[in-house]
Design a protein around this motif. Structure first.
Motif, mmCIF file in Angstrom:
data_model
loop_
_atom_site.group_PDB
_atom_site.id
_atom_site.type_symbol
_atom_site.label_atom_id
_atom_site.label_comp_id
_atom_site.label_asym_id
_atom_site.label_seq_id
_atom_site.Cartn_x
_atom_site.Cartn_y
_atom_site.Cartn_z
ATOM 1 N N LEU A 19 0.832 -1.200 0.000
ATOM 2 C CA LEU A 19 0.000 0.000 0.000
ATOM 3 C C LEU A 19 0.872 1.258 0.000
ATOM 4 C CD1 LEU A 19 -2.710 -1.064 2.634
ATOM 5 C CD2 LEU A 19 -2.606 -1.556 0.180
ATOM 6 N N ILE A 20 1.958 1.217 0.746
ATOM 7 C CA ILE A 20 2.889 2.358 0.760
ATOM 8 C C ILE A 20 3.498 2.547 -0.626
ATOM 9 C CG2 ILE A 20 5.043 3.231 1.739
ATOM 10 C CD1 ILE A 20 4.301 1.756 4.338
ATOM 11 N N GLU A 25 4.061 5.584 -5.586
ATOM 12 C CA GLU A 25 4.026 5.609 -7.056
ATOM 13 C C GLU A 25 2.999 6.625 -7.548
ATOM 14 O OE1 GLU A 25 5.224 0.920 -7.882
ATOM 15 O OE2 GLU A 25 3.126 1.538 -7.781
ATOM 16 N N ASP A 26 1.825 6.638 -6.941
ATOM 17 C CA ASP A 26 0.796 7.594 -7.343
ATOM 18 C C ASP A 26 1.255 9.030 -7.110
ATOM 19 O OD1 ASP A 26 -0.792 5.464 -8.033
ATOM 20 O OD2 ASP A 26 -2.173 5.662 -6.341
ATOM 21 N N ALA A 27 1.929 9.256 -5.987
ATOM 22 C CA ALA A 27 2.425 10.603 -5.679
ATOM 23 C C ALA A 27 3.443 11.054 -6.716
ATOM 24 C CB ALA A 27 3.042 10.623 -4.282
ATOM 25 N N ILE A 28 4.386 10.178 -7.057
ATOM 26 C CA ILE A 28 5.420 10.527 -8.040
ATOM 27 C C ILE A 28 4.790 10.774 -9.410
ATOM 28 C CG2 ILE A 28 7.448 9.675 -9.285
ATOM 29 C CD1 ILE A 28 8.053 10.507 -6.430
ATOM 30 N N GLU A 29 3.862 9.924 -9.806
ATOM 31 C CA GLU A 29 3.217 10.095 -11.112
ATOM 32 C C GLU A 29 2.446 11.416 -11.180
ATOM 33 O OE1 GLU A 29 0.975 6.487 -11.484
ATOM 34 O OE2 GLU A 29 2.599 5.451 -12.543
ATOM 35 N N GLU A 30 1.765 11.775 -10.105
ATOM 36 C CA GLU A 30 1.015 13.033 -10.104
ATOM 37 C C GLU A 30 1.961 14.227 -10.111
ATOM 38 O OE1 GLU A 30 -2.069 13.298 -7.184
ATOM 39 O OE2 GLU A 30 -2.966 11.368 -7.749
ATOM 40 N N LEU A 31 3.079 14.129 -9.390
ATOM 41 C CA LEU A 31 4.052 15.221 -9.391
ATOM 42 C C LEU A 31 4.679 15.379 -10.777
ATOM 43 C CD1 LEU A 31 5.757 14.599 -5.930
ATOM 44 C CD2 LEU A 31 4.366 16.580 -6.563
ATOM 45 N N ILE A 32 4.927 14.273 -11.458
ATOM 46 C CA ILE A 32 5.459 14.345 -12.826
ATOM 47 C C ILE A 32 4.444 15.028 -13.747
ATOM 48 C CG2 ILE A 32 6.108 12.954 -14.841
ATOM 49 C CD1 ILE A 32 7.351 10.938 -12.850
ATOM 50 N N SER A 33 3.170 14.719 -13.567
ATOM 51 C CA SER A 33 2.131 15.353 -14.384
ATOM 52 C C SER A 33 2.028 16.848 -14.095
ATOM 53 C CB SER A 33 0.781 14.682 -14.142
ATOM 54 O OG SER A 33 0.255 15.019 -12.870
ATOM 55 N N GLU A 34 2.516 17.267 -12.913
ATOM 56 C CA GLU A 34 2.484 18.679 -12.523
ATOM 57 C C GLU A 34 3.767 19.419 -12.911
ATOM 58 O OE1 GLU A 34 1.595 18.851 -8.354
ATOM 59 O OE2 GLU A 34 -0.213 17.630 -8.550
ATOM 60 N N ALA A 166 4.664 15.013 9.880
ATOM 61 C CA ALA A 166 3.381 14.383 9.575
ATOM 62 C C ALA A 166 3.376 12.931 10.014
ATOM 63 C CB ALA A 166 3.079 14.480 8.077
ATOM 64 N N ARG A 167 2.157 12.422 10.173
ATOM 65 C CA ARG A 167 1.958 10.985 10.400
ATOM 66 C C ARG A 167 0.952 10.500 9.361
ATOM 67 N NH1 ARG A 167 -0.073 10.432 15.800
ATOM 68 N NH2 ARG A 167 2.032 10.004 16.601
ATOM 69 N N ALA A 168 1.274 9.406 8.679
ATOM 70 C CA ALA A 168 0.381 8.836 7.671
ATOM 71 C C ALA A 168 -0.103 7.471 8.130
ATOM 72 C CB ALA A 168 1.102 8.713 6.332
ATOM 73 N N ASN A 169 -1.276 7.100 7.658
ATOM 74 C CA ASN A 169 -1.847 5.792 7.900
ATOM 75 C C ASN A 169 -1.711 4.992 6.613
ATOM 76 O OD1 ASN A 169 -3.442 3.548 8.438
ATOM 77 N ND2 ASN A 169 -5.381 4.661 8.244
ATOM 78 N N ALA A 170 -0.829 4.003 6.605
ATOM 79 C CA ALA A 170 -0.559 3.253 5.374
ATOM 80 C C ALA A 170 -1.792 2.534 4.834
ATOM 81 C CB ALA A 170 0.556 2.240 5.615
ATOM 82 N N LEU A 171 -2.767 2.274 5.694
ATOM 83 C CA LEU A 171 -3.995 1.615 5.239
ATOM 84 C C LEU A 171 -4.863 2.539 4.398
ATOM 85 C CD1 LEU A 171 -4.887 -0.204 8.578
ATOM 86 C CD2 LEU A 171 -3.667 -1.155 6.606
ATOM 87 N N ASP A 172 -4.566 3.835 4.418
ATOM 88 C CA ASP A 172 -5.276 4.858 3.651
ATOM 89 C C ASP A 172 -4.368 5.310 2.513
ATOM 90 O OD1 ASP A 172 -6.588 7.061 2.624
ATOM 91 O OD2 ASP A 172 -6.485 8.246 4.465
ATOM 92 N N ILE A 173 -4.478 4.668 1.352
ATOM 93 C CA ILE A 173 -3.576 4.961 0.232
ATOM 94 C C ILE A 173 -3.716 6.410 -0.227
ATOM 95 C CG2 ILE A 173 -3.032 4.411 -2.176
ATOM 96 C CD1 ILE A 173 -3.878 1.544 -1.622
ATOM 97 N N GLN A 174 -4.934 6.894 -0.374
ATOM 98 C CA GLN A 174 -5.158 8.253 -0.855
ATOM 99 C C GLN A 174 -4.586 9.277 0.116
ATOM 100 O OE1 GLN A 174 -6.318 9.231 -3.733
ATOM 101 N NE2 GLN A 174 -6.515 11.441 -3.311
ATOM 102 N N GLY A 175 -4.858 9.098 1.411
ATOM 103 C CA GLY A 175 -4.349 10.028 2.409
ATOM 104 C C GLY A 175 -2.836 10.029 2.467
ATOM 105 N N THR A 176 -2.234 8.842 2.367
ATOM 106 C CA THR A 176 -0.769 8.734 2.392
ATOM 107 C C THR A 176 -0.165 9.394 1.161
ATOM 108 O OG1 THR A 176 -0.891 6.687 3.678
ATOM 109 C CG2 THR A 176 1.168 7.123 2.525
ATOM 110 N N LYS A 177 -0.783 9.181 0.004
ATOM 111 C CA LYS A 177 -0.302 9.805 -1.237
ATOM 112 C C LYS A 177 -0.286 11.329 -1.107
ATOM 113 C CE LYS A 177 -2.993 11.105 -4.311
ATOM 114 N NZ LYS A 177 -4.075 11.242 -5.289
ATOM 115 N N GLU A 178 -1.354 11.897 -0.567
ATOM 116 C CA GLU A 178 -1.427 13.359 -0.443
ATOM 117 C C GLU A 178 -0.362 13.885 0.515
ATOM 118 O OE1 GLU A 178 -3.081 15.489 -2.211
ATOM 119 O OE2 GLU A 178 -4.000 13.882 -3.382
#
Length: 273
Positions: A19-20, A25-34, A166-178
Motif C-alpha cells: 500500500l505504501i 508511485e501515485d504521488a510521483i506520477e502526479e508530481l510528474i504530471s504537474e 506528519a503521520r500517515a496511515n498506510a492503510l489509507d492509500i489516498q491520504g498517504t499519497k497526499e
C-alpha cells in the motif's frame, strides 16, 4: 518512462508495504504530471523490509547502510541540490541506530524527505522490539515483555525544529499519497512517520482502523500538544495528518556554493562548466 520496475516483489503476501508503494508511485506520477521530472527524483533506502522499495520503483537511488539513510540523503543533496531526495527507512534504523542523524536533520532543515515505515518492530529480523514498540510487547529477546516507554518521534521532530512533520496511515492509500506529495513539495526537511502494521509480527490493523482521526497543520505549540496525545502505546485515539509545517531557510540556503548550483541547475561535477 514506467514508474514501476519488473523486479519480483518479495514482501510477505498481504504486506502493508504494498500500500505504501502504491501511494508513493501515485504521488510521483502526479508530481510528474504537474511538472516534476522523473530523473530529478532520487531515493535512498535503509536495510530492511522498507528498503526493498528501492527495487520496485523506477527512480534513481542508493540502497544505503542500516541507520545511515539520512546522512546519505544529505550527501546526495549536497552533490546536486536540484534533486528531490526521498528516503525510506524503518523505525528500527531511524529511531535506534540512526537517531542522532534524525535529530540533526531536523535541526539543519535540509531540503530532503524522510518517510519512515513504522511497524514498531524489527520485522526483517523477525520481530524484535524497536524504540517505538509499546510496553509489554513480548518477543524472543524480551520474553518478559518490553519494559521501556516508547519514543515519540513526532514530538522529537517538532522539538528538534523540523519544518514539516506528519503521520500517515498506510492503510489509507489516498491520504498517504497526499501527505507524500505535500512533503516533497515542501522546502526544508520533511518527516513522515507512516503507521504500517506488520501482519506477521505486529498486526495492529484493527486497532488503527478503529482509532484514527485526521488533523490539519497547527501552530507549533498546538502541534506538539496534538503529537503527545498518542505515545505509540496501543490504546487511545491516534491523530494522523500534517501536524506542523513552516517555511524557512533550508540548509542549502546557508551556503553560497549550493545556491549557485541550484540557481544554475548544476551538480558539483559540472560546477565550473
Amino acid at each position: 518512462m514506467e514508474i514501476k520496475t519488473k523486479e519480483k516483489i518479495t514482501w510477505c503476501p498481504g504486506c502493508v508495504n504494498f500500500l505504501i508503494k502504491k501511494a508513493f508511485e501515485d504521488a510521483i506520477e502526479e508530481l510528474i504530471s504537474e511538472g516534476y521530472k522523473q530523473e530529478d527524483f532520487v531515493m535512498v533506502t535503509d536495510i530492511g523490509c522498507s528498503g526493498k522499495i528501492y527495487d520496485y520503483v523506477n527512480i534513481s537511488g542508493i540502497n544505503s547502510l542500516h541507520g545511515r539513510t539520512i546522512p546519505t540523503m544529505l550527501g546526495v543533496k549536497i552533490g546536486n541540490p536540484n534533486l528531490s531526495v526521498i528516503g525510506f527507512a524503518g523505525d528500527g534504523g531511524t529511531y535506534d541506530e540512526g537517531i542522532a542523524h534524525f535529530i540533526h536533520a531536523c535541526r539543519y532543515n535540509e531540503d530532503t524527505n524522510l518517510f519512515v515505515n513504522n511497524n514498531q518492530v524489527f520485522a526483517l529480523t523477525v520481530g524484535q522490539a524497536t524504540p517505538t514498540t509499546e510496553e509489554g510487547f513480548k518477543e524472543k529477546t524480551r520474553p518478559e515483555g518490553v519494559k521501556m516507554i516508547p519514543l515519540n518521534p513526532l514530538v522529537l521532530a517538532i522539538e528538534s525544529e523540523a519544518s514539516f512533520v506528519a503521520r500517515a496511515n498506510a492503510l489509507d492509500i489516498q491520504g498517504t499519497k497526499e501527505i507524500f506529495k505535500q512533503a516533497i513539495k515542501h522546502k526544508g526537511f520533511s518527516f513522515v512517520d507512516i503507521l504500517q502494521p506488520c501482519i506477521k509480527f505486529h498486526d495492529t490493523r484493527e486497532y488503527f482502523k478503529n482509532n484514527i482521526y485526521k488533523i490539519n497543520p497547527l501552530p507549533k505549540e498546538q502541534a506538539l500538544k496534538e503529537a503527545k496525545k498518542w505515545n505509540y502505546e496501543l490504546k487511545g485515539k491516534i491523530p494522523v495528518g500534517i501536524f506542523f509545517k513552516e517555511e524557512r531557510d533550508s540548509f542549502e540556503d546557508e551556503y553560497e556554493v549550493l545556491m549557485k548550483l541550484k540557481n544554475e541547475g548544476k551538480g558539483f561535477w559540472n560546477l565550473n562548466k
